[in-house]
Design an enzyme around this catalytic site. Sequence first.
Site, PDB file in Angstrom:
ATOM      1  N   THR A  68      68.099  36.584 151.842  1.00 22.25           N
ATOM      2  CA  THR A  68      67.838  35.486 151.022  1.00 22.25           C
ATOM      3  C   THR A  68      68.295  34.139 151.274  1.00 22.25           C
ATOM      4  O   THR A  68      67.768  32.995 151.032  1.00 22.25           O
ATOM      5  CB  THR A  68      68.187  36.094 149.570  1.00 22.25           C
ATOM      6  OG1 THR A  68      69.622  35.822 149.466  1.00 22.25           O
ATOM      7  CG2 THR A  68      67.707  37.137 149.067  1.00 22.25           C
ATOM      8  N   ASP A  69      69.313  34.105 152.137  1.00 14.85           N
ATOM      9  CA  ASP A  69      69.960  32.766 152.693  1.00 14.85           C
ATOM     10  C   ASP A  69      68.919  32.325 153.587  1.00 14.85           C
ATOM     11  O   ASP A  69      68.798  30.951 153.617  1.00 14.85           O
ATOM     12  CB  ASP A  69      71.271  33.017 153.591  1.00 14.85           C
ATOM     13  CG  ASP A  69      71.779  31.728 153.926  1.00 14.85           C
ATOM     14  OD1 ASP A  69      72.618  31.197 152.836  1.00 14.85           O
ATOM     15  OD2 ASP A  69      71.884  31.450 154.926  1.00 14.85           O
ATOM     16  N   HIS A 106      63.558  26.675 113.133  1.00 18.97           N
ATOM     17  CA  HIS A 106      63.716  26.129 111.704  1.00 18.97           C
ATOM     18  C   HIS A 106      64.375  24.814 111.373  1.00 18.97           C
ATOM     19  O   HIS A 106      65.773  24.893 111.745  1.00 18.97           O
ATOM     20  CB  HIS A 106      64.068  27.539 111.307  1.00 18.97           C
ATOM     21  CG  HIS A 106      63.442  28.723 111.265  1.00 18.97           C
ATOM     22  ND1 HIS A 106      62.064  28.628 110.964  1.00 18.97           N
ATOM     23  CD2 HIS A 106      63.635  29.617 111.812  1.00 18.97           C
ATOM     24  CE1 HIS A 106      61.656  29.992 111.522  1.00 18.97           C
ATOM     25  NE2 HIS A 106      62.516  30.740 112.186  1.00 18.97           N
ATOM     26  N   ARG A 138      56.809  21.144 105.437  1.00 17.47           N
ATOM     27  CA  ARG A 138      57.899  21.704 106.048  1.00 17.47           C
ATOM     28  C   ARG A 138      57.884  20.811 107.322  1.00 17.47           C
ATOM     29  O   ARG A 138      56.901  20.384 107.834  1.00 17.47           O
ATOM     30  CB  ARG A 138      57.809  23.145 106.308  1.00 17.47           C
ATOM     31  CG  ARG A 138      56.699  23.631 106.888  1.00 17.47           C
ATOM     32  CD  ARG A 138      56.959  25.282 107.686  1.00 17.47           C
ATOM     33  NE  ARG A 138      55.931  25.653 108.329  1.00 17.47           N
ATOM     34  CZ  ARG A 138      56.108  26.785 108.785  1.00 17.47           C
ATOM     35  NH1 ARG A 138      56.921  27.680 108.593  1.00 17.47           N
ATOM     36  NH2 ARG A 138      55.221  27.043 109.823  1.00 17.47           N
ATOM     37  N   ASN A 171      59.850  28.919 116.762  1.00 18.35           N
ATOM     38  CA  ASN A 171      59.746  28.140 115.530  1.00 18.35           C
ATOM     39  C   ASN A 171      61.290  27.908 115.409  1.00 18.35           C
ATOM     40  O   ASN A 171      62.086  28.707 114.738  1.00 18.35           O
ATOM     41  CB  ASN A 171      59.224  28.984 114.208  1.00 18.35           C
ATOM     42  CG  ASN A 171      58.884  28.159 113.123  1.00 18.35           C
ATOM     43  OD1 ASN A 171      59.476  26.936 113.219  1.00 18.35           O
ATOM     44  ND2 ASN A 171      58.214  28.770 112.189  1.00 18.35           N
ATOM     45  N   GLN A 198      51.009  29.776 114.135  1.00 20.66           N
ATOM     46  CA  GLN A 198      49.941  30.349 114.846  1.00 20.66           C
ATOM     47  C   GLN A 198      48.667  29.621 114.710  1.00 20.66           C
ATOM     48  O   GLN A 198      48.167  29.372 115.754  1.00 20.66           O
ATOM     49  CB  GLN A 198      49.528  32.020 114.000  1.00 20.66           C
ATOM     50  CG  GLN A 198      50.511  33.031 114.360  1.00 20.66           C
ATOM     51  CD  GLN A 198      51.595  33.141 113.395  1.00 20.66           C
ATOM     52  OE1 GLN A 198      52.123  32.016 112.824  1.00 20.66           O
ATOM     53  NE2 GLN A 198      52.347  34.589 113.190  1.00 20.66           N
ATOM     54  N   PHE A 222      53.178  26.229 105.217  1.00 16.73           N
ATOM     55  CA  PHE A 222      53.061  27.946 105.164  1.00 16.73           C
ATOM     56  C   PHE A 222      53.263  28.330 103.964  1.00 16.73           C
ATOM     57  O   PHE A 222      54.260  28.532 103.124  1.00 16.73           O
ATOM     58  CB  PHE A 222      54.553  28.373 106.121  1.00 16.73           C
ATOM     59  CG  PHE A 222      54.496  29.659 106.336  1.00 16.73           C
ATOM     60  CD1 PHE A 222      53.145  30.123 107.066  1.00 16.73           C
ATOM     61  CD2 PHE A 222      55.261  30.742 105.973  1.00 16.73           C
ATOM     62  CE1 PHE A 222      52.979  31.555 107.258  1.00 16.73           C
ATOM     63  CE2 PHE A 222      55.386  32.045 106.523  1.00 16.73           C
ATOM     64  CZ  PHE A 222      54.044  32.466 107.210  1.00 16.73           C
ATOM     65  N   LYS A 253      65.381  35.113 146.409  1.00 11.83           N
ATOM     66  CA  LYS A 253      66.487  33.931 145.924  1.00 11.83           C
ATOM     67  C   LYS A 253      65.928  33.270 144.832  1.00 11.83           C
ATOM     68  O   LYS A 253      64.962  32.662 144.983  1.00 11.83           O
ATOM     69  CB  LYS A 253      66.470  33.050 147.151  1.00 11.83           C
ATOM     70  CG  LYS A 253      68.068  32.367 146.998  1.00 11.83           C
ATOM     71  CD  LYS A 253      69.062  33.005 147.439  1.00 11.83           C
ATOM     72  CE  LYS A 253      70.311  32.434 148.211  1.00 11.83           C
ATOM     73  NZ  LYS A 253      71.032  33.289 148.780  1.00 11.83           N
TER      74      LYS A 253
END
Lengths: 286, 286, 286, 286
Positions: free
Chosen positions: C57-58, C247, C176, C245, C219, C159, C12
């Site tokens: 699952t109940d 952007h 950036r 990332n 990284q 970068f 569940k």
Amino acid sequence: MSVQLAHNSYGKSAIRLFKVTRQGEQHEIRDLTVDVTLEGDFDRAHAAGDNSAVLPTDTMRNSVYALAARDTLGCPEEFAGRLGAHFLGAAASAARVTVRIAEHRWHRIVSGDASHGHAFEHGSTEARTTRVMTARDEAVDVESGLEDLVLLKSGHSGFAGYPRDRYTTLPETDDRILATSLSARWGCEDFASDHDAVFANVRRTMLETFAGHDSKSVQHTLYAMGEAVLQRCREVHDIALSMPNRHHLPFDVSRLGEFHANEIFVPTPEPYGLIEATLRRSARDR
Amino acid sequence: MSVQLAHNSYGKSAIRLFKVTRQGEQHEIRDLTVDVTLEGDFDRAHAAGDNSAVLPTDTMRNSVYALAARDTLGCPEEFAGRLGAHFLGAAASAARVTVRIAEHRWHRIVSGDASHGHAFEHGSTEARTTRVMTARDEAVDVESGLEDLVLLKSGHSGFAGYPRDRYTTLPETDDRILATSLSARWGCEDFASDHDAVFANVRRTMLETFAGHDSKSVQHTLYAMGEAVLQRCREVHDIALSMPNRHHLPFDVSRLGEFHANEIFVPTPEPYGLIEATLRRSARDR
Amino acid sequence: MSVQLAHNSYGKSAIRLFKVTRQGEQHEIRDLTVDVTLEGDFDRAHAAGDNSAVLPTDTMRNSVYALAARDTLGCPEEFAGRLGAHFLGAAASAARVTVRIAEHRWHRIVSGDASHGHAFEHGSTEARTTRVMTARDEAVDVESGLEDLVLLKSGHSGFAGYPRDRYTTLPETDDRILATSLSARWGCEDFASDHDAVFANVRRTMLETFAGHDSKSVQHTLYAMGEAVLQRCREVHDIALSMPNRHHLPFDVSRLGEFHANEIFVPTPEPYGLIEATLRRSARDR
Amino acid sequence: MSVQLAHNSYGKSAIRLFKVTRQGEQHEIRDLTVDVTLEGDFDRAHAAGDNSAVLPTDTMRNSVYALAARDTLGCPEEFAGRLGAHFLGAAASAARVTVRIAEHRWHRIVSGDASHGHAFEHGSTEARTTRVMTARDEAVDVESGLEDLVLLKSGHSGFAGYPRDRYTTLPETDDRILATSLSARWGCEDFASDHDAVFANVRRTMLETFAGHDSKSVQHTLYAMGEAVLQRCREVHDIALSMPNRHHLPFDVSRLGEFHANEIFVPTPEPYGLIEATLRRSARDR
């Protein structure tokens, strides 16, 4: 203390690509979402901030568009394969490239007896998917699939005979709604299969089996669907199915003084059952 | 200082209702989302915490299920009308009841030449909608509609001739993708219209016009769709259309050294244009 | 042909649990989403529709609420461990139970100098997570983590120095925006760790490192964060970080005649970079 | 038949704007979503495909970035006002310009005793909002607000004394969870108000009242919040509050053999109550 980079990967996800190919007034459209992932020796980028081996993910995005423009796309598996080979060439430090594609469905608008060559209506949420892994020293690994195909059975579905403990309150039933958002992924014996034909065959087989099955549980129907695929689609070697159980709870109108005909249900988004299995052709059978 | 309760409303939203009607092995299913809103004199609930006039929203939910169980649902407009009348009776302090319904699309699974009577595949995100307002001293007001019908034209669509200022960088084009998620709402002259027939006629007219139009802008196509509905569907008195412009930006592959055939586009979720208008049959024309 | 059930699991998902503990006017609240998954020998359920081994699952859902009521929840790892042990007992055919918990953040409303003991404001999307696997014949495996912690650096992020090919158009930058939705998962040497203390220490270490780092790439920052955790949190054996990332593209206002101060950015939802790595304490170091 | 264009509007929605202002190492960031809508005489665009009056929505987007670059943004109301005036000038056919802004929350990362000047953690889903309408021949109309502020009371909340009919099953309670996602919009007497100060005052007043109220119903608490705003924030002329009731259903663990202390609740996404009202300072009071 010293630290080891046990695993790393990077890439660009959710690259949206729409391609139109025109034959006069008759247009073909393709609508894809592409993910690219590289794995390999990128240790110096991590530990020293040296990006000399890091093909930018922005370049990955541009490359997807450039390769999409250059040639006919072909089926998702083919395009993913071309992208994989390209990125293995473009990124010298990459040992393995994984490309995932989801293709979204559009239908040509048909009105009266005229079909409009350049007008389309979006289909359901279902997507055709593929995942192609390309490595320097391994065979290309191709997986095909579909995701978010929403299905429902309002008959021939029950759930009974399960164990009960002090926390069990669920009543047994031989008449419930079974609804799911099917995802499936399969691999073929031969990587050069006609993926379009296999896709159509697997999809049709799963739908027919789902529709025709006398379901004792989601597991039971899932297994029947996988088994039928392995029986009818000889190219398919294994198949993984994921079938969330989108519960439609019976609403007891008798306590409101109405006649209770097991007709009224409440679809609920959560919680949901999640049933998954992988079926494989037995070894002696291949 | 004294404070005035200038407006108030309350109700239950997102009541999910799924109804199965069985004729042997042939099942009909209906999948609705219902919203109920009451307006009226609930001042003492607000100012004094006196709930003696406040029909609980939980009771509203139960009532939707009870009324759905008791009778055939009929079209969304009919069911909404029955709910409106019920709640006006059930809540003495309510002056007006608004019921909104969205009906979700399912298709019977057809496989081979067999149609499976109780197995269904979910359709697109499109929903058929209605909004019915029932008041003590006014005629019932019925609005019909649809929402989230996703359409795309890959030809016969341009955008040019617009004014330019210092902040304009958009190039003119006679060949762009036009994509939208159409919502439309319309009212009929006669409240007792055959809503199913009108719905089918309006929807078909909008699709055909969208597909066949030589589009100079979203406004231009929206207007043509609305005008065609008013011309072909005589029952319709007015129609409001909302057409977000889901931009598909051309990707210039020529700067990547590839041949640029205006084939590659990037679908973008944001920002989006939003174009809306209401068209009405002219007074002299009614 | 014969078919083999290569793998199967069920359970569940999205069990929503809210618990209030009252000490007079001072309330403690806990808001969890729990997923339970069983793996084991459920072959007859799949192949024969025999549910005699299938704990519903109940019942899983009910059990989560019952166990939550019986005892103090403790930290997510403890509650997941109790649930795992319970389900291993309740489902004789289960070989392994996996419990995942996400805990959602609420803050007590503080106003003026009064703190309101039973009034809360929801926090960000960040969730504290755990995944506990309990098997019949293995040690309990505990993983702790967090997900969707949205972070942004507007300085000390660049970068550059990356390889260029014919498809590269990205300009190098030493200034950036770096924005991400951080997910992290870690394991401890000793399963009996003080998980609350470790969580606080790991989270603080990741935030401080993210904030203070001179980032040459995602990284680079990801690695620094993982390395700092392994250095400062001696209980942590390994850590996996996932940093999409998100952007924020610089918008060139100079072409609109405005002074370009690198101040205006466009956050974009797609495509996004996806950077992932796992760091581990080296063997000689343990 | 002739057709009348009864209403039309168009614009750009979901323009995402992120602005960084640097004072050495100390950065200020602003994260906005802007919607621009024009209304006016655009009949020829609709009926004839004549775009000569249609300022492109792409130009609107560029203009938002250009004006954001040129000056300090100021509070959302100020920036929206500048945009409104600009577009009224830029689009000669526009009679009215509506600008909506939602500002998203970020917090500076604070770690140990060091505050990092350029590192931020995203706040909750709450947004500060404004809607400014600028027309050629009318005063500027400014509305301020907030949306999606998620609040919860685990005490001093009940619901009883309501009318019962045959469809009522809800038990009365003097101890329930009250949870909502608050949206509020207010207008000030004087358009030149200090919107930041008013916002802080209104928000604080709503939170304190929510936290301290003995709630007989959502209506009761909503009214108390609105009334307190009108009493404590003299600049505010009227306030509209929307409080969906995010039900947390008590889970009865006694039927599972556990002690029932009214501690376990199930948060449910649907259906939800929806309670809305507008409060206004009485005429004699202004």
